[in-house]
Design a protein around this motif. Structure first.
Motif, PDB file in Angstrom:
ATOM      1  N   VAL A 121      22.032  63.958  38.043  1.00 14.45           N
ATOM      2  CA  VAL A 121      20.906  63.509  37.224  1.00 14.45           C
ATOM      3  C   VAL A 121      19.807  64.563  37.255  1.00 14.45           C
ATOM      4  O   VAL A 121      19.781  65.423  38.140  1.00 14.45           O
ATOM      5  CB  VAL A 121      20.350  62.152  37.697  1.00 14.45           C
ATOM      6  N   GLN A 122      18.905  64.481  36.298  1.00 12.97           N
ATOM      7  CA  GLN A 122      17.737  65.362  36.229  1.00 12.97           C
ATOM      8  C   GLN A 122      16.527  64.552  36.690  1.00 12.97           C
ATOM      9  O   GLN A 122      16.035  63.692  35.966  1.00 12.97           O
ATOM     10  CB  GLN A 122      17.538  65.877  34.804  1.00 12.97           C
ATOM     11  N   LYS A 123      16.059  64.801  37.896  1.00  8.58           N
ATOM     12  CA  LYS A 123      14.977  63.998  38.460  1.00  8.58           C
ATOM     13  C   LYS A 123      13.721  64.057  37.596  1.00  8.58           C
ATOM     14  O   LYS A 123      13.015  63.058  37.436  1.00  8.58           O
ATOM     15  CB  LYS A 123      14.661  64.477  39.881  1.00  8.58           C
ATOM     16  N   SER A 124      13.442  65.222  37.026  1.00 10.10           N
ATOM     17  CA  SER A 124      12.216  65.379  36.247  1.00 10.10           C
ATOM     18  C   SER A 124      12.211  64.458  35.026  1.00 10.10           C
ATOM     19  O   SER A 124      11.151  63.916  34.658  1.00 10.10           O
ATOM     20  CB  SER A 124      12.055  66.836  35.798  1.00 10.10           C
ATOM     21  N   THR A 125      13.354  64.258  34.397  1.00 15.20           N
ATOM     22  CA  THR A 125      13.417  63.405  33.217  1.00 15.20           C
ATOM     23  C   THR A 125      13.086  61.955  33.568  1.00 15.20           C
ATOM     24  O   THR A 125      12.384  61.268  32.822  1.00 15.20           O
ATOM     25  CB  THR A 125      14.812  63.482  32.576  1.00 15.20           C
ATOM     26  N   ILE A 126      13.596  61.504  34.693  1.00 11.29           N
ATOM     27  CA  ILE A 126      13.324  60.127  35.113  1.00 11.29           C
ATOM     28  C   ILE A 126      11.850  59.967  35.463  1.00 11.29           C
ATOM     29  O   ILE A 126      11.212  58.978  35.078  1.00 11.29           O
ATOM     30  CB  ILE A 126      14.225  59.751  36.305  1.00 11.29           C
TER      31      ILE A 126
END
Length: 351
Positions: A121-126
């Motif tokens: 997953v992309q933490k920044s997007t969440i």
């Protein structure tokens, strides 16, 4: 014949390589007859149209459709927030990624799935979607309501007939200056207990042997380079041994990761992230597995990130996803008393 074990695969960040490596890994496993006896069924959690589109872009659309039609793969359709393009992040899909995790966790807690495998997953997007998120491990622990989990990475050691190298971490994503203060005797005893318990339960190791690193250079050099080994680590090891855990150390980390020391070890417990994962990833990157210990369910993952620049190009390697799937199969087999091995001769489930 018992019902097949159901394994959930969350496809992760839609703009990344999660869909690609999920499709590639499952098609390779199908092609190698890895599930020829129907022991398990893969439930792929993701947007069905996204998966079909990505499979077509990778040139395997017909094979993907055929695999779904044959029943070995079930797509659990979770709609995207907005249409996703390879390599282009969109915060409007941040909650979609969490919806995939929630669906898998709900299924595990309800007994629908035997294990979950997570794509990156992309933490920044969440976070940009307005949801505080530090990572899979912390999110799963919170959802499962457990106070402590342990991150363990594992991979094959080619120099030793592909025997497993497992490295667990006492601390994970902390600044280096915060590590000494995070270490205390109860925490280390609890960590060793979790590692010992899950190696027995999920890997079928009757009496795990755990080697423990020191924190300081030369394991403190008898107190001349730091006292954490004397004041914290050694007392924790003594308590763990009194409780029946075969934990040994503390050993200097710069010399511990040698074949002659690791030959009869089932796991190394390192004190901080780079101390343990730098040597492991040097030898196993692209074929390693991230395993969360201490959860009431099985979770494995890949050893890499979203690789946005490779999404949809056909250049993403799916070796780590294959190993994450195989590890989940092996662990679920032990947990369910079936003991079938998902490794298909690639590397053994135990030593």
């Amino acid at each position: 014949m018992p019902d097949p074990l159901a394994l959930a695969i969350t496809t992760g960040e839609p703009a990344g390589i999660g869909p690609d490596i999920t499709i590639g890994a499952l098609l390779q496993l199908a092609g190698s007859n890895g599930n020829r006896n129907g022991h398990y069924r893969f439930h792929v959690l993701g947007d069905a149209r996204l998966l079909a589109s990505r499979a077509a872009a990778l040139g395997v659309g017909h094979a993907w459709t055929r695999q779904i039609g044959e029943g070995g793969v079930v797509v659990e359709d979770v709609p995207l927030g907005v249409q996703s393009e390879p390599g282009r992040l969109d915060a409007r899909n941040g909650r979609y990624v969490l919806a995939l995790l929630d669906a898998a966790i709900d299924g595990l807690q309800a007994g629908k799935y035997a294990a979950m495998i997570t794509a990156p997953v992309q933490k920044s997007t969440i976070n940009d979607a307005g949801v505080p998120f530090t990572g899979h491990t912390e999110y799963l622990a919170e959802r499962a309501a457990v106070p402590r989990v342990v991150m363990m990475l594992a991979g094959p050691q080619p120099a030793h007939d592909n025997a497993m190298l497992r490295v667990a971490l006492a601390t994970t994503h902390l600044p280096l200056r915060a590590v000494p203060d995070a270490l205390d005797i109860p925490m280390l005893v609890e960590t060793l207990t979790i590692v010992d318990t899950d190696l027995r339960r999920h890997f079928g190791i009757a009496r795990p042997r755990i080697l423990v690193t020191g924190l300081n250079p030369h394991a403190g050099e008898s107190g001349h380079m730091g006292r954490e080994e004397i004041d914290v680590i050694a007392p924790a090891l003594a308590q763990a041994c009194d409780a029946g855990i075969d934990a040994r150390g503390p050993y200097p980390a710069d010399t511990l990761f040698q074949p002659r020391h690791l030959r009869d070890a089932d796991c190394v417990l390192a004190m901080y992230h780079d101390q343990g994962l730098a040597p492991l990833k040097y030898g196993t990157f692209g074929h390693g597995v991230n395993i969360t210990l201490g959860l009431p369910f099985i979770r494995t993952s890949v050893d890499h990130g979203t690789a946005l620049d490779l999404a949809g190009t056909g250049r993403a390697e799916h070796g780590s996803m294959i190993e994450a799937i195989r590890s989940a199969i092996t662990m679920a087999g032990h947990a369910n008393g079936r003991h079938h091995d998902g490794n298909a001769g690639v590397w053994p489930a135990t030593r």
